[in-house]
Structure formats: C-alpha cells, structure tokens
Design a protein around this motif. Sequence first.
Motif: not given
Length: 457
Positions: A354-383
């Motif tokens: 998810q980090m590599e994706a974000m560095c290069l402008g790909a939008i991650p869709i990830g499980s809400a667990v562990g580091g994925i949850k802590d690094t992605i700010i989700s569209l449902d939480e904060d547009e």
Amino acid sequence: MMKILMLGFEYLPVKVGGLAEAITSIAETLTRIGNEVWVFTPSHGHIEGEKIFEMNIGIYGGKERIKVYERAQNGVRVFAFSSNLLDNKDVYGPGWEGMLGKAVQFGKASVGLLNYLIEKEGKPDVLHFHDWHTVFAATLIKKYFQLPATFTIHRLNKSKVPAHYFHEAHLRELAPYPDIDPEYVGAYIADVVTTVSRSYLWEEWDFYRNFEGKATYVYNGIACDFWNEELLENKDLPREERRRKILETLGLSDGITFMFIGRFDKGQKGVDTLLKAVENIAENNPSEFSKMRFLIIGKGDPELEKWAHVLGSRYPENIKVITKMLKREFTRELYGSVDFVIVPSYFEPFGLVQMEAMCLGAIPIGSAVGGIKDTIISLDEDEEKATGLLVPPRDPNALAGAILKMTQLREKDPELLSKMRKNGKRRSKEDFTWENACKRYIKAYRNDIDKAVEFLS
Ligand code: NHF
C-alpha cells in the motif's frame, strides 16, 4: 551519536521478503543521521568484503569453523558469518532443523565476534535484534555483555522450538520446558519490544500483554527514492496514457485497472478473498466487469496459482495473471500506471504494497488491519484527507462492493480520485519516512519512549 549493534537474518542483497528492506533501511538511515551501525548476519552464501576473523565454536560435541567477512555498505559495517551451514543459500533452511542449526551457530559466533570487536574497539551502546531467528544470538549477547536491548518483531511466528536447541546454545537456564517459544524468550530478555504498527500491536495483544511495560510500536518507512514517479519511463505522459500502453504490452485493451501484487499464500495475503470477489463481480455485474482490468501478480501456493490461472483463462479480456517474479523497475511502472492496488491481507504487521502504491499515485483498497489500517486514510472516514479505501478482511462481498464503488467513482468523480492520489503521495513521503522511524528507534534504545498500556486503552 550511538554505536548500535543490529542482528538480522536477512540483510540486502540477501532478501526473502520485506524484512531485508526494513532492516537495511533502518541501519542505513541510523548511519545517515549520525550513528555508527554494525550489522551481524549469516552469509547465506553471499560472501563479500574482507575476511577479518576466524574462530572455532563448539557445536554438538564437535567443532565448527566460522569465518567472518566485513564489508562497508552505504556507511554500515556489515559482518557476514560463513560456515558450511551458514553459507547455505536457503535463508530459512535447509529444512526446519537446518534453520535452527543456523540460528544456533549464528548465536555462538556472534559472541565470538563481539568478544573480538570489544577488545579492539570497545562495546556498542545498544543491541537491536529483529525477528525470532536472531533470538539465540541476542540472548547470548545479553548474557555475556549485558547490552540494553530492543527486540523488533516484524511478524509474529508463534512457533515452538525443542528445548535442546537452547541447551546447545548455552542458554539452558531459559529453557526449563520441552518446547520453548523463541519470541517469548526474545521479549523476556529485551528491555524494549517493538512491532511495526500500532494496530498490529493491539491485534496481537495476547502475545504482547505478557511484556506489558516494554511493548510499543515503531512504524516502518518507505524508500521514496526508488518508489518515485520521477523515475518512471513515461513520466511525462498522462497517467491514462501510461495505463493504456502498459495494458497493451500485457495483451489487454484499456480499462479501469486493479492490481494485486504479493505472495500467493493461504495464511496472510488474502488471495482467495480477491479471487472470490472478482468471481462475484464477473457473475453478478457483467456490465461493470466489462470495464475492469485485473492484474494479478505473484507466486506461491500451487492451488491458488491454479485458481488464478483458471479464472484468468475464463475471462482473458479482463484478467491477466502473472506467476513469476517481476523486476522492481517494471513493478514501479505498473504502480505508476494502474488506477487501484488491492491489498486484501488477513493481517499485515506493516505492509509495503500500500505504501509503494501511494508513492506512485495508485489508490490502495486494503483490509482494515495492522499497518494497512494505520497508513491508509479511508474515503469513508475523511473525504478531504482520504488516500484509499479500507474494507473488512476476509470478506469477498465487501471487497467486491469496494471495487464496484471505485469503478463508479473513476467514471463519475475523477477529481476526487486525483485528490486521493495527491494525498497518498504526500502521506507516504512525509508521514512514513525512515528518518521518523529511526528517530523513534533511538528513543526506544534509550528507553525514553511511550508504551502500550492496557488499562489506558
Ligand atoms: O512490512 C517489514 C515487513 C512488514 O507487513 C510486513 C511483514 C513482515 O509481514 O517490517 O515485515
């Protein structure tokens, strides 16, 4: 300035997974910000540098000759241990016993080398050891030299080792029962225990609660110097154009593109969740499916590989399955061209994808667990601040829903998606740097760091 002794079973260029990238980045960044770092690691067949020391260690009643090679790698002093067994190219082998044999030899040899280095250059200020394979070495170093020690767990393994390996390692006082969990031993002898994200620490609290008062987290970083848009081959083309071109090279026509990249395993990465979600969309929403392209890339479990290939041949216009290792540079081109990257892990201590994706402008869709949850700010939480979309793990319907939702957004609200891309780039470059990680590790080394406190959570 601190003198830090780091122990790792993987160190670049020897690499099995994300562990090597993490340990190497930590060691190099600590050096860059003014510390001296020594790394002890088994050679695993990578012999480089100058032979600086040889010793015999007693092992199973016999003797084993160990040679130590020192090299300077980006400012870090790397000491690689070599013997018949330690030179075996199978990092976590050969076999379970071979791996444990390596861990024990590495432990005893670490004491030998440290004895030698201490005599010549004095003692390091602190010991930092990574994952359970280095526990014999760290525990012996603690026993003979009493360094303050930080234990970083990148991924809990939860295995049991027969006590006789501890006896053989001169650690019988720590193995009073027939089966011993080395992660418990490592955390028991350490002064500070860290893992690589806050959420993973709490998800695994059943383990860490045994070490309450020592347990905390230090986030990993991401190496943005490599995962960088400026380095893309077609960096001057618009993103859609890059996508069209790369799909063409893969034999697909243009479409909204989702990528999975990772190990095909049954215990962590969630490939089955992804394949079920794709099947579900193909069957129930054929018209939406016709707009989608899926790149499913990785290797591993033969059943999962077969399932992916069967699905790929059922929908050859929409799905491309690649079950071989890709060059890092080509992977970067993919991240820089696709619309979305799917990270469906069951659990993920930190997660690099998810980090590599974000560095290069790909939008991650990830499980809400562990580091994925802590690094992605989700569209449902904060547009406003969103960098991706989080979905519950192990839930193919929820993932299918997220894929459909993003397909519609891609058509209806491309501005929102470009904002998300920008947010993601900023988040990966500013919030998760290795420099931030290392500043926090320095605090851990001094035990000047906040801890996880159960009664305050
Ligand atoms: O990123 C490096 C890596 C993590 O989530 C990853 C994992 C193992 O499973 O810290 O270690």
